[in-house]
Design a protein around this motif. Structure first.
Motif, PDB file in Angstrom:
ATOM      1  N   HIS A  81      28.298   7.768  36.424  1.00 42.77           N
ATOM      2  CA  HIS A  81      29.769   6.771  36.141  1.00 42.77           C
ATOM      3  C   HIS A  81      30.086   8.351  35.062  1.00 42.77           C
ATOM      4  CE1 HIS A  81      32.153   4.297  33.407  1.00 42.77           C
ATOM      5  NE2 HIS A  81      31.630   5.263  32.511  1.00 42.77           N
ATOM      6  N   GLU A  82      29.219   8.712  33.914  1.00 45.92           N
ATOM      7  CA  GLU A  82      30.424   9.995  33.351  1.00 45.92           C
ATOM      8  C   GLU A  82      30.024  11.150  34.147  1.00 45.92           C
ATOM      9  OE1 GLU A  82      30.124   9.538  30.585  1.00 45.92           O
ATOM     10  OE2 GLU A  82      28.962   7.468  30.053  1.00 45.92           O
ATOM     11  N   VAL A 102      34.868   9.308  25.882  1.00 47.51           N
ATOM     12  CA  VAL A 102      35.201   7.506  25.803  1.00 47.51           C
ATOM     13  C   VAL A 102      33.245   7.284  25.913  1.00 47.51           C
ATOM     14  CG1 VAL A 102      34.880   5.794  26.682  1.00 47.51           C
ATOM     15  CG2 VAL A 102      36.770   7.708  27.850  1.00 47.51           C
ATOM     16  N   ALA A 118      35.175   5.312  36.863  1.00 49.17           N
ATOM     17  CA  ALA A 118      34.114   6.034  36.209  1.00 49.17           C
ATOM     18  C   ALA A 118      32.951   5.087  36.852  1.00 49.17           C
ATOM     19  CB  ALA A 118      34.034   6.169  34.912  1.00 49.17           C
TER      20      ALA A 118
END
Ligand SMILES: [Zn+2]
Length: 267
Positions: A81-82, A102, A118
């Motif tokens: 996701h990152e 975020v 993401a």
């Protein structure tokens, strides 16, 4: 939104095939290959992961209090996701231009559009489309398929179940419940028009003998697939109507995190 999703799927697939054409995707190696440093620390409940841009370099923070160490599927998903925030141009450019990072809640916990994007990237990075479809078509129905696929791709049961429904491999509805609420619901194409993914929110609306309720009460129990009807779960399906299909309820326990319910037809 569809074309944006398609673009993200394509980007994630391209990255997966470029770096790991034949192997399981390793998000940590991918971070290293892009010069992104990372660490796991104890940040209590603040976030699952966070991508920071400072001094012209990116760094990923993984929260060991929520996602444990790097071998866990949720940690792999959080890192993927990152990396989505890094690979999706708009996200990376926003960080590079000075926007605040975020504090991410990953694995489809957040409704924020950047977080959904993401998550979408992470799903297609860890489970590249063609590989996922080819493998999923060889699996049997129900919870066994989700377990097999999660093992093969190193992904969490929840991200695998969502992906399974969204890939339309076979007609299915997947939901995640805690004892307090229904967290999410996804239907494959065959059921979406009927359900709109609007399952009851409150688990007390479910029959007490439902496997979902039984396992929410005691996660140590072994789930047994049982018959049910669509109207048991979806307020917009009228009981006894032509749309009130007979379904199989099949349940995966997530231990302290609740259960995943799968509904599918026996045929
Ligand atoms: Zn995020």
């Amino acid at each position: 939104m569809t074309s944006r999703c398609d673009e993200i799927e394509e980007l994630a697939g391209f990255v997966a095939d470029s770096y790991f054409p034949n192997d399981k995707i390793d998000p940590y190696k991918l971070a290293e290959a892009n010069g992104i440093s990372y660490n796991f620390g104890h940040y209590e409940d603040a976030f699952d992961g966070l991508l920071e841009y400072r001094d012209h370099a990116f760094h990923i923070y993984g929260n060991a209090d929520r996602i444990r160490d790097e071998s866990y599927p949720r940690a792999r998903f959080t890192f993927a996701h990152e990396l989505g925030h890094y690979y999706i141009d708009e996200h990376r450019l926003s960080l590079e231009s000075g926007s605040a990072a975020v504090a991410c809640l990953t694995d489809f916990q957040s409704d924020m559009s950047v977080e959904r994007e993401a998550d979408h990237f992470a799903s297609y990075l860890l489970m590249p489309n063609q590989r996922f479809l080819s493998y999923a078509r060889t699996c049997s129905k129900g919870s066994a398929a989700i377990r097999t696929l999660a093992d093969a791709f190193g992904t969490s049961l929840s991200s695998t179940a969502i992906r399974y429904a969204r890939s339309n491999v076979s007609p299915v509805i997947v939901m995640c419940w805690t004892s307090a609420l229904r967290r999410w619901c996804w239907s494959s194409r065959d059921f979406y028009d009927l359900t709109n993914n609007w399952a009851f929110k409150d688990p007390s609306r479910l029959p007490r003998d439902a496997e979902t309720v039984r396992l929410l009460g005691d996660p140590t129990l072994t789930a047994k697939p049982r018959g049910t009807t669509l109207s048991t779960w979806f307020p917009r399906v009228r009981r006894g109507s032509l749309q009130d299909f007979i379904m199989i309820e099949d349940v995966l326990s997530l231990g302290a995190y609740g259960v995943i319910t799968l509904l599918y037809s026996e045929r």
